[in-house]
Design a protein around this motif. Structure first.
Motif, PDB file in Angstrom:
ATOM      1  N   VAL A   7       1.379  25.192  18.153  1.00  0.00           N
ATOM      2  CA  VAL A   7       2.602  25.336  18.935  1.00  0.00           C
ATOM      3  C   VAL A   7       3.833  24.938  18.135  1.00  0.00           C
ATOM      4  CG1 VAL A   7       2.671  23.022  19.953  1.00  0.00           C
ATOM      5  CG2 VAL A   7       3.482  24.984  21.288  1.00  0.00           C
ATOM      6  N   GLY A   8       3.669  24.180  17.044  1.00  0.00           N
ATOM      7  CA  GLY A   8       4.792  23.835  16.193  1.00  0.00           C
ATOM      8  C   GLY A   8       5.088  22.352  16.100  1.00  0.00           C
ATOM      9  N   LYS A   9       4.134  21.483  16.453  1.00  0.00           N
ATOM     10  CA  LYS A   9       4.376  20.039  16.419  1.00  0.00           C
ATOM     11  C   LYS A   9       4.633  19.550  14.998  1.00  0.00           C
ATOM     12  CE  LYS A   9       0.387  18.977  18.103  1.00  0.00           C
ATOM     13  NZ  LYS A   9      -0.159  20.333  18.170  1.00  0.00           N
ATOM     14  N   SER A  10       3.749  19.922  14.069  1.00  0.00           N
ATOM     15  CA  SER A  10       3.895  19.455  12.693  1.00  0.00           C
ATOM     16  C   SER A  10       5.169  19.988  12.048  1.00  0.00           C
ATOM     17  CB  SER A  10       2.673  19.880  11.867  1.00  0.00           C
ATOM     18  OG  SER A  10       1.480  19.341  12.418  1.00  0.00           O
ATOM     19  N   THR A  11       5.537  21.224  12.361  1.00  0.00           N
ATOM     20  CA  THR A  11       6.753  21.801  11.802  1.00  0.00           C
ATOM     21  C   THR A  11       7.984  21.051  12.284  1.00  0.00           C
ATOM     22  OG1 THR A  11       5.682  23.971  11.721  1.00  0.00           O
ATOM     23  CG2 THR A  11       8.074  23.923  11.561  1.00  0.00           C
ATOM     24  N   LEU A  12       8.044  20.746  13.567  1.00  0.00           N
ATOM     25  CA  LEU A  12       9.192  20.019  14.107  1.00  0.00           C
ATOM     26  C   LEU A  12       9.277  18.612  13.537  1.00  0.00           C
ATOM     27  CD1 LEU A  12      11.561  19.695  16.050  1.00  0.00           C
ATOM     28  CD2 LEU A  12       9.918  19.067  17.829  1.00  0.00           C
ATOM     29  N   ALA A  55       5.130  33.820  21.781  1.00  0.00           N
ATOM     30  CA  ALA A  55       6.568  33.872  22.074  1.00  0.00           C
ATOM     31  C   ALA A  55       7.307  32.907  21.151  1.00  0.00           C
ATOM     32  CB  ALA A  55       6.830  33.520  23.542  1.00  0.00           C
ATOM     33  N   ARG A  56       8.607  33.111  21.034  1.00  0.00           N
ATOM     34  CA  ARG A  56       9.414  32.279  20.147  1.00  0.00           C
ATOM     35  C   ARG A  56       9.836  30.970  20.791  1.00  0.00           C
ATOM     36  NH1 ARG A  56      14.348  35.850  18.493  1.00  0.00           N
ATOM     37  NH2 ARG A  56      14.343  36.146  20.748  1.00  0.00           N
ATOM     38  N   LEU A  57       9.897  30.919  22.109  1.00  0.00           N
ATOM     39  CA  LEU A  57      10.417  29.752  22.803  1.00  0.00           C
ATOM     40  C   LEU A  57       9.424  28.598  22.775  1.00  0.00           C
ATOM     41  CD1 LEU A  57      12.605  28.483  24.650  1.00  0.00           C
ATOM     42  CD2 LEU A  57      11.285  29.373  26.580  1.00  0.00           C
ATOM     43  N   ARG A  58       9.937  27.390  22.513  1.00  0.00           N
ATOM     44  CA  ARG A  58       9.162  26.160  22.595  1.00  0.00           C
ATOM     45  C   ARG A  58       9.967  25.147  23.411  1.00  0.00           C
ATOM     46  NH1 ARG A  58       6.225  29.388  20.929  1.00  0.00           N
ATOM     47  NH2 ARG A  58       4.776  29.287  19.166  1.00  0.00           N
ATOM     48  N   PHE A  62      13.563  24.974  21.774  1.00  0.00           N
ATOM     49  CA  PHE A  62      13.489  25.299  20.354  1.00  0.00           C
ATOM     50  C   PHE A  62      13.023  26.741  20.195  1.00  0.00           C
ATOM     51  CE2 PHE A  62      12.953  20.764  20.715  1.00  0.00           C
ATOM     52  CZ  PHE A  62      13.686  20.246  19.661  1.00  0.00           C
ATOM     53  N   GLU A  63      13.370  27.295  19.047  1.00  0.00           N
ATOM     54  CA  GLU A  63      12.923  28.646  18.685  1.00  0.00           C
ATOM     55  C   GLU A  63      12.118  28.554  17.402  1.00  0.00           C
ATOM     56  OE1 GLU A  63      14.668  33.155  17.867  1.00  0.00           O
ATOM     57  OE2 GLU A  63      16.013  31.420  17.935  1.00  0.00           O
ATOM     58  N   LEU A  64      10.872  29.017  17.446  1.00  0.00           N
ATOM     59  CA  LEU A  64       9.984  28.992  16.289  1.00  0.00           C
ATOM     60  C   LEU A  64      10.058  30.332  15.575  1.00  0.00           C
ATOM     61  CD1 LEU A  64       7.845  27.191  14.872  1.00  0.00           C
ATOM     62  CD2 LEU A  64       6.112  28.383  16.213  1.00  0.00           C
ATOM     63  N   HIS A  65      10.357  30.295  14.272  1.00  0.00           N
ATOM     64  CA  HIS A  65      10.458  31.522  13.487  1.00  0.00           C
ATOM     65  C   HIS A  65       9.867  31.268  12.106  1.00  0.00           C
ATOM     66  CE1 HIS A  65      13.928  29.363  11.853  1.00  0.00           C
ATOM     67  NE2 HIS A  65      14.372  29.242  13.096  1.00  0.00           N
ATOM     68  N   ASP A  66       9.970  32.260  11.218  1.00  0.00           N
ATOM     69  CA  ASP A  66       9.335  32.162   9.903  1.00  0.00           C
ATOM     70  C   ASP A  66       9.915  31.040   9.057  1.00  0.00           C
ATOM     71  OD1 ASP A  66       7.801  34.313  10.616  1.00  0.00           O
ATOM     72  OD2 ASP A  66       9.082  35.800   9.635  1.00  0.00           O
ATOM     73  N   GLU A  67      11.192  30.735   9.229  1.00  0.00           N
ATOM     74  CA  GLU A  67      11.833  29.703   8.419  1.00  0.00           C
ATOM     75  C   GLU A  67      11.684  28.310   8.991  1.00  0.00           C
ATOM     76  OE1 GLU A  67      13.324  32.527   9.301  1.00  0.00           O
ATOM     77  OE2 GLU A  67      13.084  33.553   7.377  1.00  0.00           O
ATOM     78  N   GLY A  68      10.972  28.164  10.084  1.00  0.00           N
ATOM     79  CA  GLY A  68      10.767  26.856  10.690  1.00  0.00           C
ATOM     80  C   GLY A  68      11.066  26.879  12.173  1.00  0.00           C
ATOM     81  N   ILE A  69      11.637  25.795  12.655  1.00  0.00           N
ATOM     82  CA  ILE A  69      11.934  25.656  14.078  1.00  0.00           C
ATOM     83  C   ILE A  69      13.352  25.114  14.213  1.00  0.00           C
ATOM     84  CG2 ILE A  69      10.918  23.336  14.177  1.00  0.00           C
ATOM     85  CD1 ILE A  69       9.955  24.059  17.018  1.00  0.00           C
ATOM     86  N   LEU A 108      17.408  34.269  25.404  1.00  0.00           N
ATOM     87  CA  LEU A 108      16.031  34.685  25.133  1.00  0.00           C
ATOM     88  C   LEU A 108      15.349  35.270  26.351  1.00  0.00           C
ATOM     89  CD1 LEU A 108      14.731  31.696  22.974  1.00  0.00           C
ATOM     90  CD2 LEU A 108      15.398  33.961  22.177  1.00  0.00           C
ATOM     91  N   PHE A 109      15.863  34.947  27.546  1.00  0.00           N
ATOM     92  CA  PHE A 109      15.179  35.337  28.770  1.00  0.00           C
ATOM     93  C   PHE A 109      15.835  36.507  29.476  1.00  0.00           C
ATOM     94  CE2 PHE A 109      15.051  30.505  28.746  1.00  0.00           C
ATOM     95  CZ  PHE A 109      14.024  30.486  27.833  1.00  0.00           C
ATOM     96  N   LEU A 110      16.786  37.155  28.825  1.00  0.00           N
ATOM     97  CA  LEU A 110      17.520  38.245  29.459  1.00  0.00           C
ATOM     98  C   LEU A 110      17.388  39.511  28.641  1.00  0.00           C
ATOM     99  CD1 LEU A 110      20.845  36.410  30.433  1.00  0.00           C
ATOM    100  CD2 LEU A 110      18.835  36.788  31.863  1.00  0.00           C
TER     101      LEU A 110
END
Length: 469
Positions: free
Chosen positions: A102-107, A246-249, A267-274, A283-285
């Motif tokens: 989910v992105g814990k280590s990245t954050l 999805a990108r949303l965290r 947060f938004e998770l992408h290739d360059e990180g978060i 993001l929701f529209l």
């Protein structure tokens, strides 16, 4: 010779490792916390009397306690500071839990680099990856700093040794289930090991005034793995949520001794990180030139933050005897209730024999009752193939009798919708202060709410022919 009678000290005793409940016989399931396999035998403690000892620090009036020592320091990530209540307090222990990937280590690696400075060193200890693997991720997300120290250890004694050598202001351990103490029996991640490791790091944090971030695994049910005692010992518990596709965290505070638990970081998770999202509603529209049937906008509250989200619905003729009901991002039970209310109270009978698909945009999950009115209008719009008016948001809880009930935070929801350019809103009665320039229609039941649907041309044509006759 007569046999010696068993005393209370000789008789075995059993205790639940989760909640501490005690019994005289073994049970497979703890009657107190309903956990399986947690009742273990231990020696019955002898009755002892504790005599008063020497006082290490004298008690003083609370007004004379220096509160500056507990001043929060920013992590360098504003969205995480929002959830923590301003930042990390010296000596605080934070448990961060979430699904794998989910992105814990990245954050946390990003936090480690941004919080490191000349006065405040950061120590990142990884027990799941090698140091070279963490370095690759740090290069990718640009988390390189001369005051960020990295160590790959799985032994508790070695981790404590690194604390003496580096003397960090912030310790990040990824994860607490991978570190073990040789003095405790059991494999890493077991209840005894997790309790010992967490206890040792908490004592070190309090003694050194060092902030600590612990990564925790979760079970298949989403609960934090390990003994429940771990959540009681730490100062802050954060849940990292988000769909892997999805990108949303979302980082949600579950427990916080230094702030409120009704804040959510986006947060938004992408290739360059978060990266943090100060305005995540985009993001929701789905912005369109013309409205589409089966879509309705609502404003949900994530903690104290209002977010504008889009609900979509699609109805098609069913090819099977039992029509399909598929949901994504919505609770199936809430959608089923709205279908029943529309059929019984809204007199829309075409829904029962059609396949119905409902979803949200951007991976957001809507679980609060305030989205009921938007779900019902999206379903009614899809059934009649008629789009709702442009720039309209719907807020309200729908009861089984068809009434539209009030929800909390209506003024904050309307202010967020007005900020994003929406000019019309459907709300329950007595909404409070209305933003200037926004037209608000108060509805009492579903009958009034369904009147916002324009009459389709197919329905109006026969009436025109009858009038001509």
């Amino acid at each position: 010779m007569a046999a010696r009678t068993k005393t209370a000290k000789d008789r075995p005793s059993y205790r639940c490792t989760e909640c501490g409940w005690q019994t005289a016989k073994w049970l497979g399931r703890c009657p107190e916390c309903q956990a399986w396999g947690t009742v273990e035998e231990y020696g019955a403690p002898a009755v002892r009397t504790t005599t008063p000892g020497r006082v290490t620090t004298s008690a003083v009036p609370i007004g004379q306690v220096d509160g500056r020592q507990a001043t929060a320091r920013s992590t360098g990530v504003p969205e995480l500071d929002r959830v923590l209540g301003g930042g990390l307090v010296p000596g605080a222990v934070v448990l961060v839990a979430g699904e794998p990937g989910v992105g814990k280590s990245t954050l946390l690696l990003d936090v480690a680099a941004k919080s490191a400075s000349d006065e405040h060193r950061t120590l990142y200890v990884t027990g799941e990856e090698s140091a070279s693997q963490v370095r690759l991720r740090a290069d990718r997300i640009k988390a390189i700093d001369d005051h960020l120290y990295l160590a790959a250890e799985t032994d508790l004694a070695s981790v404590l040794g690194h604390l003496d050598a580096v003397k960090p202001s912030l310790l990040i351990l990824d994860s607490v289930q991978t570190v073990a103490s040789p003095e405790i029996d059991g494999a890493p991640g077991g209840m005894a090991q997790v309790r010992e490791v967490a206890g040792a790091l908490i004592r070190a944090s309090k003694e050194r005034g060092m902030s600590t971030l612990l990564v925790g695994h979760v079970t298949k049910d989403g609960a934090i793995a390990g003994p429940r005692l771990l959540e009681h010992l730490v100062d802050v518990v954060l849940h990292f949520e988000g769909d892997r596709h999805a990108r949303l965290r979302l980082v949600r505070g579950v427990k916080n001794r230094y702030g409120t638990t009704d804040e959510v970081g986006c947060f938004e998770l992408h290739d360059e990180g978060i990266t943090g999202l100060t305005d995540p509603s985009g993001l929701f529209l789905t912005r369109r030139a013309e409205p589409v049937p089966g879509t309705c906008l609502t404003v949900t509250l994530e903690g104290r933050r209002p977010l504008v989200a889009e609900v979509q619905a699609l109805t098609v003729d069913s090819q099977i005897p039992s029509p399909r009901r598929t949901t994504s991002g919505l609770e199936t039970s809430r959608v089923s209730m709205m279908l029943a209310v529309l059929e019984q109270r809204g007199r829309i009978s075409a829904l029962g024999k059609r396949d119905i698909y409902s979803a949200t945009v951007g991976g957001v999950k809507l679980s609060e009752p305030a989205a009921d009115l938007a779900i019902a209008l999206a379903l009614a719009s899809a059934a009649s193939d008629t789009p709702l008016p442009k720039n309209l948001v719907a807020i309200g809880e729908v009861g089984l009798a068809g009434e539209v009930r009030r929800v909390t935070g209506v003024q904050r929801r309307l202010a967020e919708a007005h900020r994003l350019g929406f000019t019309h809103a459907l709300v329950p009665g007595d909404p409070g202060k209305i933003p200037s320039g926004m037209k608000v229609l108060e509805v009492a039941d579903m009958g009034e709410a369904l009147r916002v649907l324009p009459r389709s041309r197919r329905r109006e044509a026969p009436r025109d022919e009858e009038d001509r006759r």
